[in-house]
Design a protein around this motif. Structure first.
Motif, mmCIF file in Angstrom:
data_model
loop_
_atom_site.group_PDB
_atom_site.id
_atom_site.type_symbol
_atom_site.label_atom_id
_atom_site.label_comp_id
_atom_site.label_asym_id
_atom_site.label_seq_id
_atom_site.Cartn_x
_atom_site.Cartn_y
_atom_site.Cartn_z
ATOM 1 N N ARG A 62 0.830 -1.195 0.000
ATOM 2 C CA ARG A 62 0.000 0.000 0.000
ATOM 3 C C ARG A 62 0.875 1.260 0.000
ATOM 4 N N MET A 63 1.954 1.234 0.793
ATOM 5 C CA MET A 63 2.841 2.383 0.884
ATOM 6 C C MET A 63 3.496 2.670 -0.466
ATOM 7 N N ARG A 64 3.873 1.621 -1.182
ATOM 8 C CA ARG A 64 4.495 1.792 -2.496
ATOM 9 C C ARG A 64 3.550 2.532 -3.437
ATOM 10 N N VAL A 65 2.302 2.120 -3.485
ATOM 11 C CA VAL A 65 1.318 2.754 -4.364
ATOM 12 C C VAL A 65 1.010 4.172 -3.893
ATOM 13 N N TYR A 66 0.906 4.336 -2.585
ATOM 14 C CA TYR A 66 0.581 5.645 -2.005
ATOM 15 C C TYR A 66 1.649 6.672 -2.383
ATOM 16 N N VAL A 67 2.915 6.287 -2.221
ATOM 17 C CA VAL A 67 4.015 7.202 -2.537
ATOM 18 C C VAL A 67 4.006 7.548 -4.021
ATOM 19 N N GLU A 68 3.747 6.563 -4.846
ATOM 20 C CA GLU A 68 3.699 6.818 -6.293
ATOM 21 C C GLU A 68 2.578 7.807 -6.626
ATOM 22 N N ASN A 69 1.455 7.681 -5.949
ATOM 23 C CA ASN A 69 0.350 8.617 -6.176
ATOM 24 C C ASN A 69 0.737 10.050 -5.811
ATOM 25 N N LEU A 70 1.539 10.199 -4.776
ATOM 26 C CA LEU A 70 1.911 11.524 -4.286
ATOM 27 C C LEU A 70 3.063 12.159 -5.053
ATOM 28 N N ARG A 71 3.781 11.359 -5.832
ATOM 29 C CA ARG A 71 4.983 11.873 -6.498
ATOM 30 C C ARG A 71 4.676 12.963 -7.515
ATOM 31 N N GLY A 72 3.468 12.975 -8.048
ATOM 32 C CA GLY A 72 3.108 14.047 -8.970
ATOM 33 C C GLY A 72 3.033 15.395 -8.272
ATOM 34 N N PHE A 73 2.800 15.368 -6.990
ATOM 35 C CA PHE A 73 2.695 16.588 -6.191
ATOM 36 C C PHE A 73 3.973 16.851 -5.408
ATOM 37 N N HIS A 74 4.638 15.771 -4.998
ATOM 38 C CA HIS A 74 5.900 15.871 -4.252
ATOM 39 C C HIS A 74 6.924 14.976 -4.947
ATOM 40 N N LYS A 75 7.601 15.513 -5.929
ATOM 41 C CA LYS A 75 8.446 14.711 -6.812
ATOM 42 C C LYS A 75 9.654 14.098 -6.114
ATOM 43 N N ASN A 76 10.095 14.677 -5.017
ATOM 44 C CA ASN A 76 11.276 14.143 -4.316
ATOM 45 C C ASN A 76 10.935 13.036 -3.315
ATOM 46 N N LEU A 77 9.653 12.789 -3.136
ATOM 47 C CA LEU A 77 9.226 11.725 -2.227
ATOM 48 C C LEU A 77 9.493 10.366 -2.872
ATOM 49 N N SER A 78 9.990 9.427 -2.098
ATOM 50 C CA SER A 78 10.250 8.080 -2.616
ATOM 51 C C SER A 78 9.988 7.050 -1.525
ATOM 52 N N LEU A 79 9.695 5.832 -1.943
ATOM 53 C CA LEU A 79 9.494 4.759 -0.980
ATOM 54 C C LEU A 79 10.783 4.497 -0.211
ATOM 55 N N GLU A 80 11.915 4.623 -0.890
ATOM 56 C CA GLU A 80 13.210 4.403 -0.249
ATOM 57 C C GLU A 80 13.406 5.368 0.921
ATOM 58 N N LEU A 81 13.014 6.627 0.718
ATOM 59 C CA LEU A 81 13.150 7.610 1.795
ATOM 60 C C LEU A 81 12.204 7.277 2.954
ATOM 61 N N VAL A 82 10.987 6.912 2.628
ATOM 62 C CA VAL A 82 10.021 6.556 3.671
ATOM 63 C C VAL A 82 10.559 5.404 4.511
ATOM 64 N N LEU A 83 11.100 4.384 3.841
ATOM 65 C CA LEU A 83 11.632 3.222 4.553
ATOM 66 C C LEU A 83 12.877 3.586 5.361
ATOM 67 N N GLU A 84 13.694 4.481 4.821
ATOM 68 C CA GLU A 84 14.920 4.886 5.515
ATOM 69 C C GLU A 84 14.600 5.617 6.816
ATOM 70 N N LEU A 85 13.562 6.442 6.802
ATOM 71 C CA LEU A 85 13.211 7.241 7.977
ATOM 72 C C LEU A 85 12.395 6.450 8.989
ATOM 73 N N ALA A 86 11.735 5.396 8.529
ATOM 74 C CA ALA A 86 10.926 4.586 9.436
ATOM 75 C C ALA A 86 11.830 3.688 10.276
ATOM 76 N N GLN A 87 11.335 3.326 11.447
ATOM 77 C CA GLN A 87 12.033 2.341 12.267
ATOM 78 C C GLN A 87 12.146 1.049 11.466
ATOM 79 N N GLU A 88 13.338 0.442 11.444
ATOM 80 C CA GLU A 88 13.537 -0.772 10.662
ATOM 81 C C GLU A 88 12.528 -1.842 11.056
#
Length: 299
Positions: free
Chosen positions: A106-132
């Motif tokens: 779900r997060m992968r699709v969600y981030v892709e949906n938002l990239r048109g509005f926030h182009k620098n957002l990525s799933l990799e960044l979300v995962l990096e900032l989240a607790q492992e």
């Protein structure tokens, strides 16, 4: 005795590490607490050890993502709290694993949906900032957007409305049917309690009823439901009365709790905001047979 049975750590969508969280629980004057991270139980051992260090009593818990489907095509989200289940129960463990995997997709699709509005957002960044290994949710996207400098604070992300459930960016959570989950929790020796019942119909799935449907809750009781979280910030006073009456009629446990996530994620939900009566905690302890609570108090 102060009892808070709905608390989150950074293992799911809370702000605090378990170490910091338990210290804050002690400072808040809470005697008994439950850790109820979304779709995971692996924080229990550390939480119990930290609780023991501070002289607190600890109740193992988990908040499970489910869907209620009562004749609607898509259904609506129901969060199910489970107290004292056996974390090694095969069906429960498989369910929680599947829910966490669904959240990552779900997060992968969600981030892709938002990239048109926030182009620098990525799933990799979300995962990096989240607790492992944490259970992913919209708060993780909020933290990533704040980190990118798109918003000054995480609270500003939420206030912008971009993560609201009525936007075109929103992605529904794929989850198992609530009655099936109730049965799994009961088979694992747990005590299933509906969290904040009907609290979010104004901004949640469009199929959620905006009023109390007695037949829905009777169906949950028939499936094995044992309780309702009637005292919650998001449950109106009028609805609390309705749910308390229903719970008394069907001899259900009633709980009250903060649903604490941390001051960044939920600034209006401080620890101990709402509490559970001792008599209701005793019922949970009597009904739950799947795991053991740590009790440092005479109950």
């Amino acid at each position: 005795m102060k009892i808070d049975l709905h608390i989150h750590s950074e293992l799911s969508d809370g702000d605090d590490s378990l170490e910091d969280l338990v210290e804050k629980i002690a400072e808040a004057g809470i005697d008994v607490f439950a850790l109820t991270d979304h779709d995971r139980t692996d924080g229990w051992d550390l939480a119990s050890a930290l609780a023991n260090k501070h002289g607190l009593s600890f109740i193992p818990g988990v908040e499970i993502t489910t869907k209620a489907k009562f004749g609607t095509e898509l259904g609506f989200g129901v969060h199910l709290l489970a107290y004292l289940p056996d974390p090694d129960n095969a069906d429960l463990a498989a369910l929680l694993l599947a829910n966490r995997a669904a959240r990552e997709e779900r997060m992968r699709v969600y981030v892709e949906n938002l990239r048109g509005f926030h182009k620098n957002l990525s799933l990799e960044l979300v995962l990096e900032l989240a607790q492992e290994g944490s259970t992913l949710g919209r708060p993780d996207i909020a933290r990533a957007l704040q980190y990118l400098g798109e918003y000054k604070t995480v609270a500003d992300v939420w206030a912008s409305g971009i993560l609201d459930k009525n936007t075109d960016y929103y992605v529904r959570i794929i989850a198992p049917e609530v009655r099936d989950v109730i049965k799994i929790v009961r088979a694992a020796g747990g005590v299933p309690v509906v969290a904040h019942p009907l609290a979010r119909n104004d901004n949640d799935d469009e199929d959620m009823p905006s009023f109390f449907k007695r037949e829905h809750f009777i169906a949950l009781v028939d499936a094995g439901l044992l309780g309702l979280e009637t005292d919650h910030l998001e449950v109106s006073a009028e609805r609390k009365v309705i749910f308390d009456v229903f719970a008394k009629e069907f001899n259900l446990v009633t709980t009250g709790s903060s649903d604490y996530h941390g001051v960044k994620a939920k600034p209006n939900n401080p620890l101990g905001l709402r509490t559970t009566e001792l008599s209701q905690l005793k019922r949970i302890l009597e009904l739950g047979t799947g795991s053991k609570a740590l009790l440092n108090h005479s109950l």
